[in-house]
Design an enzyme around this catalytic site. Structure first.
Site, mmCIF file in Angstrom:
data_model
loop_
_atom_site.group_PDB
_atom_site.id
_atom_site.type_symbol
_atom_site.label_atom_id
_atom_site.label_comp_id
_atom_site.label_asym_id
_atom_site.label_seq_id
_atom_site.Cartn_x
_atom_site.Cartn_y
_atom_site.Cartn_z
ATOM 1 N N GLY A 47 0.860 -1.237 -0.105
ATOM 2 C CA GLY A 47 -0.001 0.030 0.001
ATOM 3 C C GLY A 47 0.717 1.381 0.068
ATOM 4 N N VAL A 90 0.285 -4.053 6.320
ATOM 5 C CA VAL A 90 -1.174 -4.415 6.029
ATOM 6 C C VAL A 90 -1.865 -3.146 6.683
ATOM 7 C CG1 VAL A 90 -0.874 -6.701 5.830
ATOM 8 C CG2 VAL A 90 -1.617 -5.750 8.039
ATOM 9 N N ASN A 91 -3.167 -3.079 6.192
ATOM 10 C CA ASN A 91 -3.893 -1.941 6.729
ATOM 11 C C ASN A 91 -4.607 -2.305 8.282
ATOM 12 O OD1 ASN A 91 -4.994 -3.785 5.003
ATOM 13 N ND2 ASN A 91 -6.706 -2.432 4.590
ATOM 14 N N PRO A 120 -7.502 -0.442 9.630
ATOM 15 C CA PRO A 120 -8.409 0.562 9.856
ATOM 16 C C PRO A 120 -9.220 0.624 11.329
ATOM 17 C CG PRO A 120 -9.269 -1.443 8.669
ATOM 18 C CD PRO A 120 -7.836 -1.542 9.030
ATOM 19 N N THR A 141 0.480 1.122 11.499
ATOM 20 C CA THR A 141 0.391 1.963 12.840
ATOM 21 C C THR A 141 -0.888 0.954 13.670
ATOM 22 O OG1 THR A 141 0.198 4.074 11.762
ATOM 23 C CG2 THR A 141 -0.624 3.790 14.102
ATOM 24 N N ASN A 179 1.541 11.528 16.036
ATOM 25 C CA ASN A 179 0.318 11.806 14.923
ATOM 26 C C ASN A 179 -0.651 12.666 15.836
ATOM 27 O OD1 ASN A 179 1.270 11.045 12.619
ATOM 28 N ND2 ASN A 179 0.283 9.024 12.728
ATOM 29 N N PHE A 238 -0.106 14.790 18.418
ATOM 30 C CA PHE A 238 0.447 16.064 18.476
ATOM 31 C C PHE A 238 0.391 16.828 17.234
ATOM 32 C CE2 PHE A 238 3.024 16.945 22.515
ATOM 33 C CZ PHE A 238 2.539 16.131 23.316
ATOM 34 N N CYS A 241 -4.132 8.294 8.821
ATOM 35 C CA CYS A 241 -3.428 8.434 10.100
ATOM 36 C C CYS A 241 -4.095 9.114 11.047
ATOM 37 C CB CYS A 241 -1.996 8.488 10.100
ATOM 38 S SG CYS A 241 -1.068 7.332 9.163
ATOM 39 N N ARG A 272 -8.472 8.585 1.700
ATOM 40 C CA ARG A 272 -8.998 8.363 3.115
ATOM 41 C C ARG A 272 -9.368 9.287 4.012
ATOM 42 N NH1 ARG A 272 -5.061 3.320 3.681
ATOM 43 N NH2 ARG A 272 -3.594 4.630 2.751
HETATM 44 C C1 UDX Z 1 0.830 12.004 8.673
HETATM 45 C C2 UDX Z 1 1.989 12.178 9.356
HETATM 46 O O1 UDX Z 1 2.453 13.562 9.172
HETATM 47 C C3 UDX Z 1 3.054 11.107 9.264
HETATM 48 O O2 UDX Z 1 4.277 11.527 9.946
HETATM 49 C C4 UDX Z 1 2.411 9.887 9.683
HETATM 50 O O3 UDX Z 1 3.432 8.918 9.337
HETATM 51 C C5 UDX Z 1 1.281 9.810 8.905
HETATM 52 O O4 UDX Z 1 0.360 10.642 9.127
HETATM 53 P P1 UDX Z 1 -0.102 12.130 6.171
HETATM 54 O O5 UDX Z 1 -1.534 11.859 6.832
HETATM 55 O O6 UDX Z 1 0.420 11.387 5.246
HETATM 56 O O7 UDX Z 1 1.130 12.203 7.484
HETATM 57 O O8 UDX Z 1 0.102 13.847 5.906
HETATM 58 P P2 UDX Z 1 0.089 15.407 6.497
HETATM 59 O O9 UDX Z 1 0.944 15.929 5.906
HETATM 60 O O10 UDX Z 1 0.489 14.799 7.971
HETATM 61 O O11 UDX Z 1 -1.387 15.984 6.551
HETATM 62 C C6 UDX Z 1 -2.445 15.288 7.133
HETATM 63 C C7 UDX Z 1 -3.622 16.110 7.197
HETATM 64 O O12 UDX Z 1 -3.539 17.324 7.793
HETATM 65 C C8 UDX Z 1 -3.903 16.401 5.526
HETATM 66 O O13 UDX Z 1 -5.118 16.482 5.473
HETATM 67 C C9 UDX Z 1 -3.434 18.123 5.478
HETATM 68 O O14 UDX Z 1 -3.886 18.696 4.362
HETATM 69 C C10 UDX Z 1 -3.760 18.385 7.007
HETATM 70 N N1 UDX Z 1 -2.821 19.660 7.357
HETATM 71 C C11 UDX Z 1 -1.607 19.396 7.564
HETATM 72 C C12 UDX Z 1 -3.617 20.725 7.710
HETATM 73 O O15 UDX Z 1 -4.740 21.060 7.512
HETATM 74 N N2 UDX Z 1 -2.802 21.896 8.222
HETATM 75 C C13 UDX Z 1 -1.243 21.800 8.512
HETATM 76 O O16 UDX Z 1 -0.757 22.685 8.791
HETATM 77 C C14 UDX Z 1 -0.821 20.604 8.245
HETATM 78 P P1 ADP Z 2 -1.237 1.505 4.195
HETATM 79 O O1 ADP Z 2 -1.699 3.117 3.974
HETATM 80 O O2 ADP Z 2 -1.217 1.430 5.668
HETATM 81 O O3 ADP Z 2 -0.047 1.169 3.330
HETATM 82 P P2 ADP Z 2 -3.162 0.317 2.270
HETATM 83 O O4 ADP Z 2 -4.468 -0.176 2.514
HETATM 84 O O5 ADP Z 2 -2.840 1.324 1.414
HETATM 85 O O6 ADP Z 2 -2.657 0.922 3.957
HETATM 86 O O7 ADP Z 2 -2.251 -0.964 1.991
HETATM 87 C C1 ADP Z 2 -2.545 -2.236 2.865
HETATM 88 C C2 ADP Z 2 -2.082 -3.330 1.907
HETATM 89 O O8 ADP Z 2 -2.114 -4.697 2.687
HETATM 90 C C3 ADP Z 2 -3.470 -3.615 0.922
HETATM 91 O O9 ADP Z 2 -2.932 -3.791 -0.294
HETATM 92 C C4 ADP Z 2 -4.160 -5.103 1.435
HETATM 93 O O10 ADP Z 2 -4.446 -5.907 0.025
HETATM 94 C C5 ADP Z 2 -2.718 -5.726 2.096
HETATM 95 N N1 ADP Z 2 -3.286 -6.809 2.869
HETATM 96 C C6 ADP Z 2 -3.839 -6.854 3.809
HETATM 97 N N2 ADP Z 2 -4.107 -8.054 4.471
HETATM 98 C C7 ADP Z 2 -3.025 -8.845 3.834
HETATM 99 C C8 ADP Z 2 -2.538 -10.167 4.035
HETATM 100 N N3 ADP Z 2 -3.165 -11.019 4.774
HETATM 101 N N4 ADP Z 2 -1.859 -10.760 3.027
HETATM 102 C C9 ADP Z 2 -1.214 -9.749 2.266
HETATM 103 N N5 ADP Z 2 -1.795 -8.608 1.999
HETATM 104 C C10 ADP Z 2 -2.557 -8.221 2.875
#
Ligand code: UDX
Ligand code: ADP
Length: 452
Positions: A9, A85-86, A88, A127, A219, A221, A271, A341
């Site tokens: 993913g 893996v995810n 959720p 996570t 995350n 913070f 996240c 997401r």
């Molecule tokens: C976050 C963390 O930054 C990263 O360290 C962790 O591994 C996963 O989660 P991500 O969700 O990919 O990363 O993006 P990020 O840049 O943190 O933005 C998250 C959300 O906050 C976005 O919707 C962004 O637009 C929003 N955001 C960010 C704001 O609205 N204002 C800001 O000042 C910063």
């Molecule tokens: P992330 O953002 O954490 O990377 P994603 O949903 O993008 O999350 O990716 C997670 C991936 O893990 C998906 O592509 C899903 O098909 C895969 N996955 C989940 N369970 C299994 C499993 N048991 N074996 C192999 N792949 C898996």
């Protein structure tokens, strides 16, 4: 050495591509049960859009980077197994809406236990709640093939949209392990992989639980800063202060710092919300309701901010958007990604549809089918929701524009041309504060930002 990563993913794919690039002597195999996703990783159109990722994959793929659906084979051959893996938020049963759903993690742990015959280092990359490593260990302990396992926590801190840069140059790499000689040895093995390109002083080692918890806390913070500035944006709108000016002024205090103070229509992504809900659930489970309520406020403020944005659109358009055309520019949860997401756009579009508006969405990277599925559910159609091929097409004959994602191209649109094609009075709501409101007003727009 052989590395296998389960889950191709947004985290597993880019992370393994960079490890493979930086460690050409290590064979890295990324596996996933989703055959379509694996096929995409092996094609010219990667399933994940990230600036710079195509180039990294092109260099390493076929050399020491492989994408495959043979989950069991890759596990059997590997020395180090990353679990990506995810996880959720649970949508059913105990902890529904808050706790993490660990079914995929558990299923992977069972497969590893079944297939392994040699010693393995298992690395949690997803996570997950604190103490998940313990669950994994218990499942592995039931393994009957005589293999030994060390479970490490190595949370990923990359942000989408800047994944490659973040992976090349991380602020820190965190590795948690059991404080035993075997645990220490496993930590060292993983640290040596990263040390090929990350300075040693940036590789932090802790015990397992500290590492797992640190990811949730980091995350929480970051999200808290956004909710804090978003709370102030509501006050700015009420009083006539400008939230960007306030953010700039407070960010100059080195104790506060300038980053993550951008007021917005609300944070999204896979996240922040998930991890805070997880933290809240954890606090409640350990009998700390005051701590749980404190962090839950960050999510509540984010929900409020998304609702506030759509309510302001309706209010400004004379309290009705029924049958009016609203162009929504941007659908991804932030720029430079095709990930939707928890995107604020989903909520904004749903709110507008509930008000009987005709919504036309444009996003440079998100597929039309994904937009429809995110808003309405897979396979559901609503004639009021449409997707345009450009910002200009979306805005043509619209009564209002709502900028929801901060894509660079929205900064440089020909707004005079757009204005000419819109119903008057023409409104623009900038949910990201990326366009110059004074300039738009001079063109004739009734323009509003967040907190200004
Ligand atoms: C976050 C963390 O930054 C990263 O360290 C962790 O591994 C996963 O989660 P991500 O969700 O990919 O990363 O993006 P990020 O840049 O943190 O933005 C998250 C959300 O906050 C976005 O919707 C962004 O637009 C929003 N955001 C960010 C704001 O609205 N204002 C800001 O000042 C910063
Ligand atoms: P992330 O953002 O954490 O990377 P994603 O949903 O993008 O999350 O990716 C997670 C991936 O893990 C998906 O592509 C899903 O098909 C895969 N996955 C989940 N369970 C299994 C499993 N048991 N074996 C192999 N792949 C898996």
């Amino acid at each position: 050495m052989k590395i296998c990563c389960i889950g191709a993913g947004y985290v597993g794919g880019p992370t393994m591509a960079v490890i493979a690039l930086k460690a050409p002597d290590i064979q890295v195999t990324v596996v996933d049960m989703n055959a379509t996703r694996i096929a995409a990783w092996n094609s010219d159109t990667l399933p994940v859009y990230e600036p710079g990722l195509d180039e990294v994959v092109r260099q390493a793929r076929g050399r020491n980077l492989f994408f495959s659906t043979d989950v069991r084979g890759a596990i059997a051959a590997a020395d180090i197994i990353f679990v990506s893996v995810n996880t959720p938020t649970k949508t059913y049963g105990v902890g529904s809406g808050r706790a993490a759903d660990l079914r995929y993690i558990e299923s992977v742990a069972r497969t590893i236990a079944e297939v392994s015959t040699t010693p393995k280092i298992i690395v949690e990359k997803s996570t997950i709640p604190v103490k998940t490593a313990e669950t994994i260990q218990q499942i592995l302990a039931a393994n009957t093939n005589g293999a030994t396992f060390q479970v490490l926590s190595n949370p990923e801190f990359l942000a989408e949209g800047t994944a490659v840069v973040d992976l090349f140059n991380p602020d820190r790499v965190l590795i948690g392990g059991e404080r035993t000689p075997a645990g220490d040895a496993a930590v060292k093995t993983l640290a040596d992989v990263y040390a090929r390109w990350v300075p040693r002083e940036r590789i932090i080692t802790t015990n397992l639980w500290s590492s797992e918890l640190s990811k949730l806390v980091a995350n929480a913070f970051l999200a808290q800063r956004i909710s804090s500035i978003n709370a102030i944006s509501a006050l700015c709108e009420a009083t006539g202060a400008d939230v960007d000016e306030v953010a700039n002024a407070i960010g100059k205090d080195s104790r506060i710092g300038p980053k993550f103070l951008k007021a917005s229509v609300g944070f999204g992504g896979s996240c922040f919300q998930k991890d805070i809900l997880n933290l809240v659930y954890l606090c409640e489970s350990f009998g700390l309701p005051a701590v749980a309520a404190y962090w839950n406020g960050v999510v509540e403020m984010n929900d409020y901010q998304k609702r506030r944005f759509s309510a302001r659109i309706v209010r400004s358009l004379f309290n009705t958007v029924a049958d009016k055309r609203i162009a929504v520019l941007g659908f991804a949860f932030k720029k430079d990604t095709n990930d939707t997401r928890e995107s604020a756009a989903i909520h904004v579009v749903r709110d507008l549809l509930a008000e009987q508006a005709n919504v036309v969405v444009y996003d440079p990277k998100v597929a039309a089918a994904d937009i429809q599925a995110d808003v309405l559910g897979k396979g559901v159609a609503n004639p009021r929701l449409n997707v345009a091929a450009s910002a200009y097409e979306a805005a043509l004959n619209a009564h209002a524009i709502a900028i929801v994602t901060e894509w660079d191209e929205f900064k440089t649109l020909d707004y005079a041309k757009i204005f000419a094609g819109m119903h008057k009075p023409a409104f623009l709501f900038d949910g990201r504060n990326i366009v110059d409101l004074a300039h738009l007003r001079a063109l004739g727009f009734r323009a509003h930002g967040i907190g200004r």
